[in-house]
Motif scaffolding. Structure first.
Motif, short mmCIF file in Angstrom:
data_model
loop_
_atom_site.label_atom_id
_atom_site.label_comp_id
_atom_site.label_asym_id
_atom_site.label_seq_id
_atom_site.Cartn_x
_atom_site.Cartn_y
_atom_site.Cartn_z
N LEU A 50 -25.72 -44.07 -39.56
CA LEU A 50 -26.60 -45.19 -39.23
C LEU A 50 -25.70 -46.41 -39.15
O LEU A 50 -25.07 -46.80 -40.14
CB LEU A 50 -27.68 -45.37 -40.30
N LEU A 51 -25.63 -47.04 -37.99
CA LEU A 51 -24.57 -48.00 -37.70
C LEU A 51 -25.11 -49.35 -37.23
O LEU A 51 -25.83 -49.43 -36.23
CB LEU A 51 -23.65 -47.40 -36.63
N ASP A 52 -24.73 -50.41 -37.95
CA ASP A 52 -25.04 -51.77 -37.53
C ASP A 52 -24.04 -52.18 -36.44
O ASP A 52 -22.98 -51.57 -36.29
CB ASP A 52 -24.94 -52.71 -38.74
N LYS A 86 -28.71 -52.70 -26.31
CA LYS A 86 -29.30 -51.37 -26.46
C LYS A 86 -28.72 -50.40 -25.43
O LYS A 86 -28.32 -49.28 -25.76
CB LYS A 86 -30.82 -51.45 -26.32
N VAL A 87 -28.65 -50.86 -24.18
CA VAL A 87 -28.11 -50.01 -23.10
C VAL A 87 -26.65 -49.68 -23.37
O VAL A 87 -26.21 -48.53 -23.21
CB VAL A 87 -28.26 -50.72 -21.74
N LYS A 88 -25.88 -50.68 -23.84
CA LYS A 88 -24.47 -50.44 -24.13
C LYS A 88 -24.31 -49.41 -25.23
O LYS A 88 -23.49 -48.49 -25.13
CB LYS A 88 -23.79 -51.75 -24.54
N GLY A 89 -25.12 -49.54 -26.29
CA GLY A 89 -25.05 -48.59 -27.39
C GLY A 89 -25.38 -47.18 -26.96
O GLY A 89 -24.70 -46.22 -27.33
N GLU A 95 -27.59 -41.87 -30.26
CA GLU A 95 -28.79 -41.07 -30.05
C GLU A 95 -30.06 -41.91 -30.07
O GLU A 95 -31.07 -41.54 -29.47
CB GLU A 95 -28.88 -39.98 -31.13
N ASP A 96 -30.03 -43.03 -30.79
CA ASP A 96 -31.23 -43.86 -30.92
C ASP A 96 -30.80 -45.27 -31.30
O ASP A 96 -29.64 -45.53 -31.63
CB ASP A 96 -32.17 -43.28 -31.98
N TYR A 97 -31.78 -46.20 -31.28
CA TYR A 97 -31.50 -47.62 -31.50
C TYR A 97 -32.73 -48.21 -32.19
O TYR A 97 -33.82 -48.21 -31.63
CB TYR A 97 -31.28 -48.28 -30.14
#
Length: 217
Positions: A50-52, A86-89, A95-97
């Motif tokens: 889980l990544l900030d 969001k798109v960049k991530g 897998e999710d945002y």
């Protein structure tokens, strides 16, 4: 046991996630610095991260570039609600945002979805002497089988996966019945009563005033 790494610069957020995921049966570690996260990932194997995004040392996008070859699923958790972020991530392989502030129940649900997608989810769930085999779809209490309806089973999974967390009636109803909750309906209440009786959870499955229910284990 499933191992999850939480990377967020706010210790309070890390602690909140750690407590709730641990109660849901996961093993958690947390770190508040991007470079320290990379160092930890080099030395330990994790099933999910889980990544900030906004982190000291190295930001979440930099860390994502490092994680991508390892085939470890990542869910971004951030206050940045910009569509471009969001798109960049997602393009980097997340897998999710999930945007802060978030509901703990939603976080756990998203974690479970991603773990299932990567075939890493736990098949056996436990709450005291109640054991659920999610593959065989069997429930036992103290070794004896318990017969549940589909809705009772769905509620049980939510309660076990969110032990000691107060769940709103609306959340329970919408996730199990997949329909809008109406305050004057007693359907949810009746199913909870039956679940209490079948599992002898009179003192475990408690009503939370003006909220819903909580499984105390």
């Amino acid at each position: 046991m499933i191992k999850i790494l939480v990377v967020d610069d706010e210790k309070a957020i890390c602690d909140l996630i750690d407590i709730n995921l641990s109660e849901a049966g996961y093993s958690c570690k947390s770190v508040q610095d991007g470079l320290k996260a990379i160092e930890l990932i080099e030395h330990e194997k994790f099933d999910l991260i889980l990544l900030d995004i906004m982190l000291p040392g190295a930001d979440g996008f930099d860390i994502m570039e490092y994680i991508r070859p390892l085939n470890v699923p990542v869910i971004f958790i951030t206050a940045k609600n910009d569509v471009r972020d969001k798109v960049k991530g997602l393009k980097l392989g997340a897998e999710d945002y999930l945007v802060k502030p978030f509901d703990v129940v939603e976080l756990i649900a998203r974690v479970e979805v991603v773990l299932r997608r990567f075939h890493k989810s736990e098949n056996i769930l436990r709450a005291g002497d109640v054991v659920v085999d999610t593959i065989a779809r069997k429930v036992t209490k103290d070794g004896r089988p318990v017969v549940l309806t589909n809705k009772e089973y769905g509620l049980l999974l939510l309660f076990i996966r969110n032990k000691n967390v107060a769940l709103f009636k609306e959340t329970l109803y919408e996730k199990v019945w997949e329909d809008e909750y109406f305050a004057d309906s007693r359907t949810l209440e009746l199913h909870v009563q039956r679940l209490r009786r079948k599992l002898d959870w009179t003192h475990n499955l408690v009503a939370v005033y003006k909220v819903g229910y909580r499984l105390e284990i």
